[in-house]
Design a protein around this motif. Sequence first.
Motif, PDB file in Angstrom:
ATOM      1  N   TRP A  64      38.374  35.896  43.822  1.00 61.15           N
ATOM      2  CA  TRP A  64      37.339  36.867  43.486  1.00 61.15           C
ATOM      3  C   TRP A  64      37.901  38.235  43.102  1.00 61.15           C
ATOM      4  O   TRP A  64      37.297  38.930  42.287  1.00 61.15           O
ATOM      5  CB  TRP A  64      36.380  37.051  44.670  1.00 61.15           C
ATOM      6  N   LEU A  65      39.028  38.626  43.705  1.00 57.23           N
ATOM      7  CA  LEU A  65      39.459  40.020  43.583  1.00 57.23           C
ATOM      8  C   LEU A  65      40.669  40.259  42.688  1.00 57.23           C
ATOM      9  O   LEU A  65      40.965  41.415  42.360  1.00 57.23           O
ATOM     10  CB  LEU A  65      39.720  40.588  44.982  1.00 57.23           C
ATOM     11  N   ASP A  66      41.371  39.230  42.294  1.00 54.54           N
ATOM     12  CA  ASP A  66      42.528  39.394  41.410  1.00 54.54           C
ATOM     13  C   ASP A  66      42.045  39.711  39.989  1.00 54.54           C
ATOM     14  O   ASP A  66      41.004  39.190  39.566  1.00 54.54           O
ATOM     15  CB  ASP A  66      43.357  38.102  41.401  1.00 54.54           C
ATOM     16  N   PRO A  67      42.781  40.527  39.244  1.00 60.58           N
ATOM     17  CA  PRO A  67      42.392  40.788  37.847  1.00 60.58           C
ATOM     18  C   PRO A  67      42.298  39.510  36.998  1.00 60.58           C
ATOM     19  O   PRO A  67      41.580  39.493  35.998  1.00 60.58           O
ATOM     20  CB  PRO A  67      43.499  41.706  37.337  1.00 60.58           C
ATOM     21  N   GLY A  68      42.968  38.434  37.404  1.00 60.50           N
ATOM     22  CA  GLY A  68      42.918  37.179  36.662  1.00 60.50           C
ATOM     23  C   GLY A  68      41.750  36.278  37.026  1.00 60.50           C
ATOM     24  O   GLY A  68      41.698  35.125  36.590  1.00 60.50           O
ATOM     25  N   THR A  69      40.786  36.777  37.788  1.00 57.17           N
ATOM     26  CA  THR A  69      39.627  35.974  38.183  1.00 57.17           C
ATOM     27  C   THR A  69      38.851  35.458  36.969  1.00 57.17           C
ATOM     28  O   THR A  69      38.867  36.083  35.904  1.00 57.17           O
ATOM     29  CB  THR A  69      38.668  36.791  39.089  1.00 57.17           C
ATOM     30  N   ARG A  70      38.139  34.357  37.150  1.00 57.59           N
ATOM     31  CA  ARG A  70      37.262  33.829  36.087  1.00 57.59           C
ATOM     32  C   ARG A  70      36.008  34.682  35.921  1.00 57.59           C
ATOM     33  O   ARG A  70      35.297  34.533  34.926  1.00 57.59           O
ATOM     34  CB  ARG A  70      36.807  32.413  36.447  1.00 57.59           C
ATOM     35  N   ALA A  71      35.719  35.508  36.893  1.00 57.53           N
ATOM     36  CA  ALA A  71      34.487  36.311  36.873  1.00 57.53           C
ATOM     37  C   ALA A  71      34.819  37.804  36.958  1.00 57.53           C
ATOM     38  O   ALA A  71      34.563  38.450  37.982  1.00 57.53           O
ATOM     39  CB  ALA A  71      33.578  35.890  38.025  1.00 57.53           C
ATOM     40  N   PRO A  72      35.370  38.374  35.886  1.00 56.59           N
ATOM     41  CA  PRO A  72      35.769  39.785  35.945  1.00 56.59           C
ATOM     42  C   PRO A  72      34.593  40.743  36.168  1.00 56.59           C
ATOM     43  O   PRO A  72      34.759  41.780  36.808  1.00 56.59           O
ATOM     44  CB  PRO A  72      36.455  40.038  34.606  1.00 56.59           C
ATOM     45  N   GLY A  73      33.418  40.396  35.668  1.00 56.17           N
ATOM     46  CA  GLY A  73      32.244  41.254  35.897  1.00 56.17           C
ATOM     47  C   GLY A  73      31.857  41.283  37.361  1.00 56.17           C
ATOM     48  O   GLY A  73      31.541  42.344  37.908  1.00 56.17           O
ATOM     49  N   LEU A  74      31.884  40.120  38.000  1.00 62.59           N
ATOM     50  CA  LEU A  74      31.588  40.054  39.435  1.00 62.59           C
ATOM     51  C   LEU A  74      32.649  40.829  40.213  1.00 62.59           C
ATOM     52  O   LEU A  74      32.320  41.591  41.127  1.00 62.59           O
ATOM     53  CB  LEU A  74      31.517  38.605  39.917  1.00 62.59           C
ATOM     54  N   ARG A  75      33.915  40.663  39.862  1.00 65.43           N
ATOM     55  CA  ARG A  75      34.987  41.403  40.520  1.00 65.43           C
ATOM     56  C   ARG A  75      34.723  42.907  40.464  1.00 65.43           C
ATOM     57  O   ARG A  75      34.805  43.614  41.471  1.00 65.43           O
ATOM     58  CB  ARG A  75      36.330  41.083  39.876  1.00 65.43           C
ATOM     59  N   ALA A  76      34.388  43.395  39.272  1.00 64.34           N
ATOM     60  CA  ALA A  76      34.126  44.825  39.103  1.00 64.34           C
ATOM     61  C   ALA A  76      32.962  45.286  39.979  1.00 64.34           C
ATOM     62  O   ALA A  76      33.023  46.343  40.601  1.00 64.34           O
ATOM     63  CB  ALA A  76      33.856  45.148  37.629  1.00 64.34           C
ATOM     64  N   ARG A  77      31.908  44.472  40.055  1.00 61.68           N
ATOM     65  CA  ARG A  77      30.759  44.840  40.893  1.00 61.68           C
ATOM     66  C   ARG A  77      31.132  44.829  42.377  1.00 61.68           C
ATOM     67  O   ARG A  77      30.748  45.719  43.139  1.00 61.68           O
ATOM     68  CB  ARG A  77      29.566  43.934  40.610  1.00 61.68           C
ATOM     69  N   LEU A  78      31.896  43.807  42.807  1.00 63.86           N
ATOM     70  CA  LEU A  78      32.306  43.747  44.219  1.00 63.86           C
ATOM     71  C   LEU A  78      33.146  44.954  44.608  1.00 63.86           C
ATOM     72  O   LEU A  78      33.011  45.497  45.701  1.00 63.86           O
ATOM     73  CB  LEU A  78      33.091  42.455  44.489  1.00 63.86           C
ATOM     74  N   LEU A  79      34.027  45.377  43.702  1.00 65.20           N
ATOM     75  CA  LEU A  79      34.908  46.496  43.988  1.00 65.20           C
ATOM     76  C   LEU A  79      34.232  47.845  43.766  1.00 65.20           C
ATOM     77  O   LEU A  79      34.840  48.893  43.952  1.00 65.20           O
ATOM     78  CB  LEU A  79      36.181  46.389  43.146  1.00 65.20           C
ATOM     79  N   GLY A  80      32.952  47.819  43.383  1.00 70.65           N
ATOM     80  CA  GLY A  80      32.217  49.059  43.179  1.00 70.65           C
ATOM     81  C   GLY A  80      32.590  49.756  41.887  1.00 70.65           C
ATOM     82  O   GLY A  80      32.355  50.960  41.730  1.00 70.65           O
ATOM     83  N   GLN A  81      33.155  49.014  40.939  1.00 77.43           N
ATOM     84  CA  GLN A  81      33.587  49.604  39.667  1.00 77.43           C
ATOM     85  C   GLN A  81      32.548  49.458  38.574  1.00 77.43           C
ATOM     86  O   GLN A  81      32.718  49.987  37.483  1.00 77.43           O
ATOM     87  CB  GLN A  81      34.897  48.955  39.219  1.00 77.43           C
ATOM     88  N   ALA A  82      31.490  48.706  38.834  1.00 77.00           N
ATOM     89  CA  ALA A  82      30.423  48.507  37.850  1.00 77.00           C
ATOM     90  C   ALA A  82      29.113  48.333  38.600  1.00 77.00           C
ATOM     91  O   ALA A  82      29.096  47.937  39.754  1.00 77.00           O
ATOM     92  CB  ALA A  82      30.707  47.257  36.995  1.00 77.00           C
TER      93      ALA A  82
END
Length: 176
Positions: A157-175
């Motif tokens: 979920w949290l690596d930049p290579g995730t299949r879901a970069p939009g979800l990653r950004a939302r989880l990290l509070g970046q989007a």
Amino acid sequence: MPHRTLQLSAACALAFASLACAAAQPWRADLPQATMTGAGEYRLFGVRIYDASLWSERQPVTMDSPFALQLTYAREISARQLADTSVDEMRRMGAASSDATLEAWRAELQRVLVDVRAGDRLSGVYLPGQGARFYANDRPTGQIADPILARAFFAIWLDPGTRAPGLRARLLGQAR
């Protein structure tokens, strides 16, 4: 006036119930000061699979500090399928150097993950250098003492290579 009092009482009851629910989550013992850093939804081919939220005591969240990832499922998925999909993602991301390691990780994940139905919640607490603890609907299901496996699992979920970069950004509070 009695109607307004009833509304206020209901609102207070709901607020207290929400606080009690958050306090009752056993993973909070590992991260008592955690706040939600972000949340999002994961869809596959347009079908909602789960809602995710990330909790941490430190901002920004990194793989060097503890955090909790909580997934609330929208559909039924077996523990075996959860473990298989996780191992496939870790393989895709190059997390392990051998098939033997991935098979050992699959066995560990099958031990701590459970079958889920719509509405079920799985939570994982990442403890850097130690491993991870897992919960299903606030019931402990096990822990993994392998810090490399734990890191590889949460990297899904949290690596930049995730299949879901939009979800990653939302989880990290970046989007949003």
